[in-house]
Design an enzyme around this catalytic site. Structure first.
Site, PDB file in Angstrom:
ATOM      1  N   SER A 145       0.801  -1.228   0.000  1.00  0.00           N
ATOM      2  CA  SER A 145       0.000   0.000   0.000  1.00  0.00           C
ATOM      3  C   SER A 145       0.832   1.275   0.000  1.00  0.00           C
ATOM      4  O   SER A 145       0.326   2.346  -0.325  1.00  0.00           O
ATOM      5  CB  SER A 145      -0.954   0.015   1.197  1.00  0.00           C
ATOM      6  OG  SER A 145      -0.251   0.200   2.405  1.00  0.00           O
TER       7      SER A 145
ATOM      8  N   LYS B  54       0.809   4.764   6.916  1.00  0.00           N
ATOM      9  CA  LYS B  54       0.247   5.571   5.836  1.00  0.00           C
ATOM     10  C   LYS B  54       0.882   6.964   5.895  1.00  0.00           C
ATOM     11  O   LYS B  54       1.625   7.288   6.831  1.00  0.00           O
ATOM     12  CB  LYS B  54      -1.268   5.717   5.969  1.00  0.00           C
ATOM     13  CG  LYS B  54      -2.063   4.422   5.984  1.00  0.00           C
ATOM     14  CD  LYS B  54      -2.111   3.716   4.646  1.00  0.00           C
ATOM     15  CE  LYS B  54      -2.975   2.461   4.724  1.00  0.00           C
ATOM     16  NZ  LYS B  54      -2.860   1.641   3.492  1.00  0.00           N
TER      17      LYS B  54
END
Length: 268
Positions: free
Chosen positions: A43, A104
């Site tokens: 990701s 993230k």
């Protein structure tokens, strides 16, 4: 009259005492100074590869129960709080009963508005510059097999090595911080969204691999939704090791051939 020699200390007691002290030191360092983090998914491509190991600093944004191993509820609320900067790469505790550590990039702060329009990020009503740069080329390895690469992006390099070739772009935030993102295809629910307004005390997080990231664009359980700052555990600092996943325990020489030394020392 002969003196009775002092009783010898139990070796078992000494060993247990040493291990206890060591455990306390590790607990303090792990909770308040540095922790390690392993990248398990794609990701955050292209900056982070599956198999990267990072050091995460723990003091940047303050401390909460999620700063402690296993989220021990020993810290009420958040102490010594500090708001992250846009563009910071952070490790945080995900929502839900299956909570786990996730990494993230911080895109939005409290009060910010966020929207994706045709794959372009808009922050507070202004388009974030998105510049096409050289393709991101990633060799196919046990840590990134062909099943993770869309057939449309599979290729071979000049040596015949199987690779995945992704379209890569550079985004630049208003403060000048730049980073690379991948944009593989048009996905309406990810590339064209409503306007999000970040609540007080929360942040809006996104993965750099925009089409393969369950992040704040999606409500839980499909994604992460807004993340309370007290769930942030620390800031990614440096890559200290990386492996392509081809090592085997019974073959020590593969421990070295599987390593990716060119990634060691990369900062954020």
């Amino acid at each position: 009259m002969a003196k009775t020699p002092p009783a010898a200390k139990s070796e078992t007691r000494e060993t247990l005492s040493f291990l206890l002290r060591l455990a306390i030191i590790v607990f303090v360092i792990r909770s308040f100074v540095f922790a390690s983090f392993f990248i398990p998914s794609e990701s955050m491509l292209p900056r982070l590869l599956v198999g990267d190991f990072l050091f995460v600093s723990k003091w940047n944004y303050g401390y909460s129960r999620w700063s402690l191993p296993w989220g021990l509820p020993l810290i009420p609320g958040r102490i010594l709080p500090h708001t992250p900067d846009r563009g910071d790469v952070v490790v945080f505790r995900s929502p839900g009963p299956d909570d786990h550590d996730v990494i993230k990039r911080v895109i939005g702060l409290p009060g910010d508005t966020i929207q994706m329009r045709r794959g372009q990020l808009w922050l507070n009503g202004k388009a974030i510059p998105k510049q096409r740069v050289a393709d991101f080329v990633l060799p196919l390895t046990p840590n990134f097999p062909a099943t993770l690469c869309d057939p449309a992006f599979q290729d071979t390099d000049a040596t015949g090595q199987a690779i995945c070739r992704y379209p890569r772009f550079r985004e630049t935030l208003p403060d000048g911080k730049s980073y690379d993102v991948l944009d593989q295809r048009d996905i309406p629910q990810a590339d064209d969204t409503d306007v999000y307004t970040v609540p007080a005390g929360d942040v809006f997080l996104m993965g750099d691999n925009r089409d393969d990231s369950a992040d704040s664009r999606f409500a839980y359980p499909e994604g992460m939704g807004y993340i309370p700052m007290e769930r942030i555990e620390g800031k990614a600092v440096v890559t200290f090791f990386s492996t392509n996943g081809s090592a085997e325990w019974i073959k020590p020489w593969t421990w070295f051939s599987a390593a990716r030394p060119d990634r060691i020392g990369e900062g954020f």
